[in-house]
Each structure stands twice: as structure tokens, then as C-alpha cells.
Design an enzyme around this catalytic site. Structure first.
Site, PDB file in Angstrom:
ATOM      1  N   ASP A   1       0.789  -1.241  -0.086  1.00 53.67           N
ATOM      2  CA  ASP A   1       0.136  -0.018   0.002  1.00 53.67           C
ATOM      3  C   ASP A   1       0.770   1.277  -0.030  1.00 53.67           C
ATOM      4  O   ASP A   1       1.520   1.436   0.916  1.00 53.67           O
ATOM      5  CB  ASP A   1      -0.860  -0.030   1.239  1.00 53.67           C
ATOM      6  CG  ASP A   1      -1.984   1.110   1.173  1.00 53.67           C
ATOM      7  OD1 ASP A   1      -2.489   1.306   0.175  1.00 53.67           O
ATOM      8  OD2 ASP A   1      -1.942   1.813   2.244  1.00 53.67           O
TER       9      ASP A   1
ATOM     10  N   THR B   1      -2.972   5.805  -4.333  1.00 55.35           N
ATOM     11  CA  THR B   1      -1.781   6.569  -3.825  1.00 55.35           C
ATOM     12  C   THR B   1      -0.420   6.280  -4.610  1.00 55.35           C
ATOM     13  O   THR B   1       0.180   7.156  -5.021  1.00 55.35           O
ATOM     14  CB  THR B   1      -1.828   6.158  -2.212  1.00 55.35           C
ATOM     15  OG1 THR B   1      -1.745   4.789  -2.209  1.00 55.35           O
ATOM     16  CG2 THR B   1      -2.794   6.712  -1.322  1.00 55.35           C
ATOM     17  N   THR B   2      -0.276   5.090  -4.993  1.00 51.79           N
ATOM     18  CA  THR B   2       0.922   4.541  -5.582  1.00 51.79           C
ATOM     19  C   THR B   2       0.751   5.287  -6.901  1.00 51.79           C
ATOM     20  O   THR B   2       1.935   5.697  -7.497  1.00 51.79           O
ATOM     21  CB  THR B   2       1.119   3.059  -5.891  1.00 51.79           C
ATOM     22  OG1 THR B   2       1.122   2.529  -4.677  1.00 51.79           O
ATOM     23  CG2 THR B   2       2.450   2.954  -6.370  1.00 51.79           C
TER      24      THR B   2
ATOM     25  N   ASP C   1      -9.140   0.388   1.539  1.00 53.97           N
ATOM     26  CA  ASP C   1      -9.152   0.963   0.139  1.00 53.97           C
ATOM     27  C   ASP C   1     -10.242   0.621  -0.523  1.00 53.97           C
ATOM     28  O   ASP C   1     -10.954   1.223  -1.373  1.00 53.97           O
ATOM     29  CB  ASP C   1      -8.104   0.286  -0.495  1.00 53.97           C
ATOM     30  CG  ASP C   1      -6.657   0.616  -0.183  1.00 53.97           C
ATOM     31  OD1 ASP C   1      -6.716   1.586   0.614  1.00 53.97           O
ATOM     32  OD2 ASP C   1      -5.523   0.094  -0.556  1.00 53.97           O
TER      33      ASP C   1
END
Length: 542
Positions: A65, A98-99, A388
Site C-alpha cells: 500500500d 496513492t501509488t 481501500d
């Protein structure tokens, strides 16, 4: 920092202060951002790898994550911290992507560096990026799919959990998440705080379940109380059921033993009256945010009332939403109208944790999910995957828009942005084209992490997008397929926020041409020349 006047230097900044100006400052910040993006790049997608993070106390976190990795890393470089903020914003706004946001930022900085070396001014690059981001949002809106039916929500949830620790049980967990979201939805709005996740060790991920009500990680306040109460009438109290201490210091002088006895009896009488208030209201279950006196517990037990003390404020708020009860601040105001209802309230031990379940609520607008995992690391990773999924399903329910996954939106936006760039005069055209190329880092990374050739994959994707905007990379088959038909869907908001955040962060970093650092902030010569990760402005090697 000194200015020379004749032969006399004038010091403006204190000794030990370091200053980086112009291209040196820009290069240093760009390298810091690129290094951070490269660090988490291998975690992207269903076949992304995990990172093991060990803190100074020896605690271990194993995750892929993006935001968790960035939070756990001890980052000191100011430009790198900006990328951490990008990830945090993405997490708060949507809960996923987010990545993606961070690696797009890193690629935008990389492309900007190439333009800077060509002699393009940073302001021109920023202006071009701004125009490109605006156009990208328009293109994204045009390829969005309007849907919020249960089938779509399940696909969105499963897409979010693919590649995470919860992947093997993603079908059952997706059902839990979608059921929870649809239950707590209130007029199209969803407060994710109304879904409480309890992580309990032991058992397998498949043993996870949803509670039609609330689970609280506390047992009965007294063992003499009933373990189970049917047709519960629930009172929620913020008021302590104990004798209040005086707010000011005071002394009481007793001259006779009978006065002492009267004093004790008076205290007992006050507690009896409080308990009687609860009994008179008709409540048979009590949740108290403050303490409950031992004597009060005795009287409550004798009346067959199930009570919990020192319940967290967040749990009290969820109980209000689930049972329909009203939180009473003063016990004198407690009436039957303030009580909530539940089919059953009972105490149950799961593994080594004692919990109180408030179940069979009529129309709960808050509920709990019990997550199981064989080890702490497994349970934590499943919890992150569930969070998520909750974020993306909530965004889909609220916006009623999704886009195809597998890098399809990025390839389509890049394709149309390149066409758009040709209509722009001046050097901004180069920046818009660079922005388009930077977006292609997402499908390239998905291919690399799956062990595929990124160049061949990108060529195939570009060719496929001449026919359909929904063509993406199926990393399991290693083929370009229609992601809409394959059921790989992501919320429109995830992509929108990722592109917007990445563009704004890159703009902010590129506009910095002077960096004045206090004593102790050092950058090695090796890094300022573009090499390595050592001495990253106080940032320890990763």
C-alpha cells in the site's frame, strides 16, 4: 550567505546555513521526487511486490500500500515530503490510487528535467502542465462510464483488492464491503467512519463477517450481569454513574462516627437514585462513556441490566446511528424517548478478545466488520485492503461514475493529449506532450511488475486504443483486453484526484529555484550530480 562590500563580507544568514540556487536546487528536488517514486513503483498493480518496513523498535510492516510505505519511511528531504503529502491527500480523498499519484508525479518531474536540459524555462513547463492537466480531466470525463448498480460496485471493490493480501478472499470481502456501504448510505452520502473494522487474530480471512449492528471491544462491566439480552432497550449516557468529585479543594470535619455513617449513606443514596433513573426509563442495556461506580454495578446487575463503562466516543456515535438512541449528557434528562432498540445484545469471545455485539438493529446507519487473519501482519494487510475497497466503493456510490482499469484511461488520455499538443503554439507544446508521455508510466509499470516487456505492451495498447478507449493490460494473461467487459473497473474520482494531485505537486517542485536550508541539512556531491540515494538531504538511505 554573504554579500561583499568592498573587501568586507556582510553575513545575512547564520553560519552553517546551506543555500542551493537555480538549476542545482531544481535538480536536487527533482532527483528526490524521482527516487521516492521509484521506491514504491514496484508495488503497483495486481502483480506488484510487497515492502518490508522495520521501525526502530523492531516492529514489522509488510505491505504494498503506497501511502502506508511512505508514512512508515523516515523521510527528511523537503521535496520528498511533498510527495508523501500527495499520497496522504489521495488516501483521504478517495482511499486508493496513492501509488499511481506518486509515480505519475515522479515521471512528470523526470520529463520536466529533460525539458530543462533542452533550455525550456520552468515557468513554461508549469504552464504547459497546467493546461495538460485541465485537458486530461476533460478527456477523463468523456470516457467515464455511468453506473452504480451492485454488480459494478462488486467489480470496483474486487479491483481495489486485487494484488493485496486479501486477494484470495476478494469475492467474499467485496460482498462485505458493498453490503456495508449500501447499509450506511444516507441520501447518497457516505461517512466512512460509520463502518468500524475490528481486526482479530486467529482463523482465516474467509472467517471475516459483517455485523448487522455494532461490535464493541469490551465485555460486561460486571460478571453478575446477564450475558445476553433479547429485545434490548439501549440507553447511551455521557454522564458518570458515580459520586462526582468537587472541582475545588474542600475539607469536611466529622466530629461524630454517626456523621461518617450518614455521609456514606448519602453517597449510596445518590448512586441508588441514578440507577433508579435508568430503571425507570425502561432500559435493559446501558453504554456509559464515563465510569460506573462498583456499587452502581451491583444495583444494575441485580436488575438484570447489561452495562458497559468507559465506551469510546466514536463507538457511542456509531451506537446512536445504529440503534436510534440519543446520547444523554445529564442522567436527570433520561427518558424512554431517548432509548434505542436492538434485537439482541450479547457478549462473545473470539480468539482471545472479548466483544459485545449489538445486533439485529432495525435500519442501522453504522455497523462493524470483523476481520480475521492468521498473523498480525496478515490481518493488518487485509484491513488496509478493506479500507481501500471501502474508499473506492464509497466514491463510486457518491459519483456514480467509473473508468476502466489496467492502464486504459492513462493510454487514452495520453493519446488525445498528444493530438491536443499539436494545436498549441510555442514551447508549451513540449510540456503538454511530456505530460502525455508521463501518464504512460502507469501501463508501463503494470507491465514491468508482471514480468512483461513494457515497450511491446505500450505499442499494443496504443494500437488497441485506435478501436476502443477501454482497452487495458490484463497482467494475468499478458494480453491487451477490453477492461469494461473483463469487469476491471475503478472509480472516476481515483484517476481524477491522482492526475490533479500529481500535476500540482510537480508544478510546486518545479517552481522552486532557491533553497535555503538550516544547519544540518546536507546533500552529498554524489547526489547533486544525479547519482544514488545516499545523503538525500538528511533522508537516510532506503
Amino acid at each position: 550567505m554573504a554579500q561583499l562590500t568592498g573587501s568586507q563580507p556582510i553575513l545575512i544568514l547564520p553560519k552553517g546555513t546551506t543555500r542551493y540556487v537555480g538549476k542545482e536546487a531544481q535538480r536536487m528536488n527533482i532527483i528526490a521526487g524521482r527516487i521516492l517514486a521509484e521506491t514504491i513503483r514496484t508495488t503497483l498493480g495486481p502483480k506488484g511486490m510487497d515492502k518490508m518496513l522495520v521501525d526502530s523498535l523492531g516492529d514489522i510492516v509488510v505491505t504494498n500500500d503506497g501511502v502506508t510505505i511512505l508514512k512508515e519511511m523516515d523521510i527528511a528531504h523537503p521535496a520528498a515530503k511533498m510527495l508523501v503529502e500527495v499520497a496522504k491527500t489521495q488516501e483521504d480523498e478517495v482511499g486508493d490510487g496513492t501509488t499511481t499519484a506518486v509515480i505519475i508525479t515522479g515521471e512528470l518531474l523526470k520529463k520536466a528535467e529533460e525539458l530543462l536540459e533542452m533550455g525550456v524555462h520552468p515557468t513554461i513547463i508549469v504552464q504547459g502542465y497546467r493546461e495538460a492537466a485541465k485537458k486530461a480531466q476533460e478527456i477523463l470525463d468523456s470516457i467515464a462510464i455511468n453506473a452504480r448498480d451492485r454488480g459494478t460496485l462488486l467489480k470496483v471493490a474486487m479491483t481495489a483488492m486485487t494484488g493485496k493480501g486479501a486477494e484470495k478472499a476478494r469475492e467474499s470481502l467485496a460482498e462485505l464491503v458493498v453490503d456495508a456501504i449500501l447499509q450506511v448510505e444516507d441520501n447518497g452520502e457516505i461517512d466512512k467512519d460509520n463502518i468500524n473494522i475490528h481486526r482479530i487474530l486467529g482463523g482465516s480471512i474467509d472467517d471475516s463477517m459483517i455485523v448487522n449492528g455494532i461490535a464493541i471491544d469490551k465485555g460486561r462491566a460486571d460478571h453478575a450481569m446477564p450475558k445476553r439480552v433479547e429485545n434490548a432497550k439501549i440507553a447511551l449516557l455521557k454522564y458518570p454513574i458515580e459520586v462526582k468529585e468537587l472541582e475545588t479543594d474542600a475539607k469536611i470535619r466529622l466530629t461524630d462516627p454517626s456523621q461518617m455513617q450518614a455521609f456514606i449513606e448519602q453517597e449510596e443514596q445518590m448512586i441508588k437514585e441514578m440507577v433508579q433513573k435508568i430503571i425507570d426509563s425502561g432500559a435493559n442495556v446501558l453504554f456509559c462513556q464515563k465510569g460506573i461506580d462498583d456499587l452502581a454495578l451491583h444495583y444494575l446487575s441485580r436488575e438484570g441490566i447489561y452495562a458497559l463503562k468507559r465506551v469510546r466516543k466514536s463507538d457511542m456515535q456509531r451506537l446512536e446511528r445504529a440503534t436510534g438512541a440519543r446520547l444523554v449528557t445529564n442522567i436527570e434528562d433520561l427518558t424512554e424517548e431517548d432509548l434505542g432498540e436492538a434485537g439482541v445484545v450479547y457478549e462473545k469471545k473470539i480468539f482471545d478478545e472479548l466483544l459485545t455485539f449489538v445486533e439485529d438493529c432495525r435500519d442501522p446507519k453504522a455497523l462493524s466488520i470483523i476481520l480475521r487473519g492468521s498473523t498480525r501482519q496478515v490481518a493488518e494487510e487485509v484491513e488496509r485492503a478493506i479500507e481501500d475497497a471501502i474508499g473506492v466503493v464509497s466514491a463510486t456510490v457518491e459519483d456514480e461514475k467509473v473508468v476502466a482499469g489496467g492502464g486504459a484511461p492513462e493510454v487514452e488520455i495520453a493519446k488525445r493529449l498528444k493530438d491536443y499538443s499539436e494545436s498549441i503554439s510555442g514551447r508549451e507544446q513540449l510540456a503538454v506532450a511530456a505530460f502525455a508521455e508521463a501518464l504512460e508510466v502507469v501501463p508501463k509499470t503494470l507491465a514491468e511488475n508482471a514480468g512483461l516487456d513494457s515497450i511491446d505492451t505500450l505499442v499494443d495498447l496504443r494500437a488497441a486504443h485506435e478501436e476502443s478507449p477501454y482497452m487495458g493490460l490484463d497482467v494475468f494473461k499478458g494480453e491487451v483486453v477490453d477492461m469494461k467487459e473483463a469487469g476491471v473497473l475503478e472509480p472516476h474520482r481515483v484517476k481524477r484526484q491522482a492526475i490533479q494531485s500529481a500535476a500540482e505537486a510537480a508544478e510546486m517542485i518545479l517552481r522552486i529555484d532557491d533553497m535555503i536550508a538550516a544547519k544540518g541539512f546536507e546533500v552529498s556531491k554524489k547526489e547533486s550530480e544525479g547519482g544514488g540515494m545516499e545523503g538525500m538531504g538528511g533522508m537516510p538511505p532506503m
